[in-house]
Write an enzyme that holds these catalytic residues in place. Structure first.
Site, PDB file in Angstrom:
ATOM      1  N   PRO A  37       0.914  -1.340  -0.070  1.00  0.00           N
ATOM      2  CA  PRO A  37       0.069  -0.045  -0.043  1.00  0.00           C
ATOM      3  C   PRO A  37       0.805   1.214   0.066  1.00  0.00           C
ATOM      4  O   PRO A  37       1.913   1.164   0.799  1.00  0.00           O
ATOM      5  CB  PRO A  37      -0.819  -0.019   1.382  1.00  0.00           C
ATOM      6  CG  PRO A  37      -0.461  -1.560   1.985  1.00  0.00           C
ATOM      7  CD  PRO A  37       0.597  -1.999   1.090  1.00  0.00           C
ATOM      8  N   GLY A  55       3.666   3.563   5.304  1.00  0.00           N
ATOM      9  CA  GLY A  55       4.661   3.179   6.552  1.00  0.00           C
ATOM     10  C   GLY A  55       5.419   1.981   5.929  1.00  0.00           C
ATOM     11  O   GLY A  55       6.013   1.572   6.924  1.00  0.00           O
ATOM     12  N   GLY A  58       7.117   1.613   3.229  1.00  0.00           N
ATOM     13  CA  GLY A  58       8.294   1.745   2.443  1.00  0.00           C
ATOM     14  C   GLY A  58       8.196   1.219   0.851  1.00  0.00           C
ATOM     15  O   GLY A  58       8.945   0.842   0.175  1.00  0.00           O
ATOM     16  N   SER A  59       6.730   1.516   0.195  1.00  0.00           N
ATOM     17  CA  SER A  59       6.416   1.523  -0.938  1.00  0.00           C
ATOM     18  C   SER A  59       7.161   2.190  -1.958  1.00  0.00           C
ATOM     19  O   SER A  59       7.816   1.496  -2.947  1.00  0.00           O
ATOM     20  CB  SER A  59       5.127   1.586  -1.446  1.00  0.00           C
ATOM     21  OG  SER A  59       4.596   2.849  -1.630  1.00  0.00           O
ATOM     22  N   ALA A 113      10.427   3.321  -1.794  1.00  0.00           N
ATOM     23  CA  ALA A 113      11.779   2.834  -1.718  1.00  0.00           C
ATOM     24  C   ALA A 113      11.766   1.370  -2.403  1.00  0.00           C
ATOM     25  O   ALA A 113      12.752   1.116  -3.337  1.00  0.00           O
ATOM     26  CB  ALA A 113      12.228   2.414  -0.246  1.00  0.00           C
ATOM     27  N   ALA A 114      10.726   0.713  -2.410  1.00  0.00           N
ATOM     28  CA  ALA A 114      10.636  -0.756  -2.889  1.00  0.00           C
ATOM     29  C   ALA A 114      10.500  -0.664  -4.527  1.00  0.00           C
ATOM     30  O   ALA A 114      11.040  -1.399  -5.267  1.00  0.00           O
ATOM     31  CB  ALA A 114       9.510  -1.729  -2.389  1.00  0.00           C
ATOM     32  N   ASP A 151      14.860   3.371   4.819  1.00  0.00           N
ATOM     33  CA  ASP A 151      13.983   2.510   3.872  1.00  0.00           C
ATOM     34  C   ASP A 151      14.731   1.842   2.907  1.00  0.00           C
ATOM     35  O   ASP A 151      14.860   0.720   2.374  1.00  0.00           O
ATOM     36  CB  ASP A 151      13.107   3.374   3.204  1.00  0.00           C
ATOM     37  CG  ASP A 151      11.945   3.682   3.974  1.00  0.00           C
ATOM     38  OD1 ASP A 151      12.028   3.465   5.324  1.00  0.00           O
ATOM     39  OD2 ASP A 151      10.719   3.853   3.505  1.00  0.00           O
TER      40      ASP A 151
HETATM   41  O1  PMV Z   1       6.756   6.014   6.188  1.00  0.00           O
HETATM   42  P1  PMV Z   1       7.952   5.271   5.687  1.00  0.00           P
HETATM   43  O2  PMV Z   1       7.907   3.767   5.601  1.00  0.00           O
HETATM   44  O3  PMV Z   1       8.448   5.949   4.639  1.00  0.00           O
HETATM   45  O4  PMV Z   1       9.214   5.388   6.979  1.00  0.00           O
HETATM   46  C1  PMV Z   1       9.494   6.488   7.320  1.00  0.00           C
HETATM   47  C2  PMV Z   1      10.302   6.551   8.575  1.00  0.00           C
HETATM   48  C3  PMV Z   1      10.747   7.890   8.879  1.00  0.00           C
HETATM   49  O5  PMV Z   1      11.867   7.620  10.038  1.00  0.00           O
HETATM   50  C4  PMV Z   1       9.691   8.537   9.428  1.00  0.00           C
HETATM   51  C5  PMV Z   1      11.711   8.739   7.925  1.00  0.00           C
HETATM   52  C6  PMV Z   1      13.011   8.254   7.694  1.00  0.00           C
HETATM   53  O6  PMV Z   1      13.336   8.847   6.681  1.00  0.00           O
HETATM   54  O7  PMV Z   1      13.403   7.598   8.394  1.00  0.00           O
END
Ligand code: PMV
Length: 311
Positions: A97, A101, A103-104, A106-107, A148
């Site tokens: 999704p 949260g 990491g879509s 980055a993936a 990520d």
């Molecule tokens: O929301 P995500 O899956 O991209 O995770 C972000 C994590 C943070 O610590 C909030 C940001 C980061 O760059 O580490």
């Protein structure tokens, strides 16, 4: 010829947001949830991008120059000093999704760049791949910590701290997480910027919260590696409260956490950027069904179980 590649989602167990300020964080890949890239070589000279989930089906040059997909392709071509002799048809898809949260972004970028390395028959070190993905992450996130891209590219659990050598970690004893997607998506860029604002307004207070989060990371990781689930759960609950103090939780996330703990989870917390996205709950095997149902009853859009550390 067609070249395929994929990359996993991730979950942060402890330390999100604080990791942006140089504190450590712990993250795991979720190998069963992935983003995919498929690249076919064409005889024409266009680079066509198809990414239905992002509503993209067009020639790459029609995307803005700072579009993350275009940026990733151009970064790759420039860094590897390649001018393609033919065209490319790039198809991107993902089970992860978006803005949840996991990491879509980055993936998807990782899968895309890995597939480009295959198209041009180039070997790469995971660090080189991760560094490229990090540059693209800057477009998604503004000031990403780098966690990520690291966990997604190396596809192994990491204890990550900015500007420090990456520590790969393992969990000798398997444990169970229920992951609940709240169904609300807030871009990480937004919550990271808001934490920065409150940090600038009250640096001492926020610094203290960040240091407490660092303690959760250290204690929580030790507890997980020792199989002290009770203690690990307490650290997750504490980490969630500290994230609330950083204003990145939400009523929905708090309710999912509360239901998970009330149903007998050892502990639960939001994971990732927050204000939506996922909640993770550490749960004994015999309570999995009960905790999953309780999290779904709190309004989660979808819930699933993962076992971590199992060979
Ligand atoms: O929301 P995500 O899956 O991209 O995770 C972000 C994590 C943070 O610590 C909030 C940001 C980061 O760059 O580490």
């Amino acid at each position: 010829m067609t070249f395929r590649s994929s990359a996993p989602a991730k979950a942060i167990l402890f330390g999100e947001h604080a990791v942006v300020y140089g504190m450590p964080a712990v993250a795991i890949p979720l190998p069963s949830i992935r983003a995919y890239a498929e690249i076919s070589t064409n005889i024409d000279d266009s680079i066509f991008i198809s990414a239905p989930a992002l509503n993209i089906a067009k020639d790459m040059r029609q995307l803005s120059v700072d579009d993350p997909i275009r940026y990733a392709v151009e970064l790759f071509l420039v860094q590897k000093k390649i001018s393609p002799q033919g065209g490319l048809h790039i198809q991107l898809s993902s089970d992860i999704p978006i803005a949840s949260g996991m990491g879509s972004g980055a993936a998807i970028t990782t899968a895309l760049i890995k597939a480009l390395f295959s198209v041009f028959q180039l070997d790469y070190a995971k660090k080189e791949l991760s560094d490229m993905v990090f540059m693209v992450e800057k477009i998604h996130h503004g000031t990403p910590s780098g966690i990520d891209n690291t966990v997604t590219c190396f596809e192994t659990a990491v204890y990550y701290q900015k500007n420090q050598p990456i520590k790969f970690i393992n969990f000798p004893l398997p444990f169970h997480l229920i992951i609940a997607d709240s169904g609300v998506s807030t871009p990480t860029r937004t919550t990271v910027a808001e934490v920065r604002t409150i940090f600038e307004q009250e640096p001492d207070k926020i610094q203290e919260i960040l240091e407490q989060i660092r303690d959760c990371v250290t204690n929580g990781l030790t507890a997980l590696q020792e199989g002290n689930w009770q203690r690990a759960g307490e650290e997750m609950n504490r980490n969630h409260s500290l994230l609330r103090e950083l204003t990145v939780s939400s009523l929905e996330l708090d309710q999912i956490v509360e239901n998970a703990v009330a149903a007998g989870a050892y502990g639960a917390k939001l994971s990732g950027g927050g204000r939506g996205g996922i909640v993770i709950a550490l749960t004994a095997e015999e309570k999995l069904d009960r905790v999953l149902t309780a999290m779904a009853n709190a309004g989660a859009a979808s819930c699933f179980h993962v076992e971590i550390g199992a060979e």
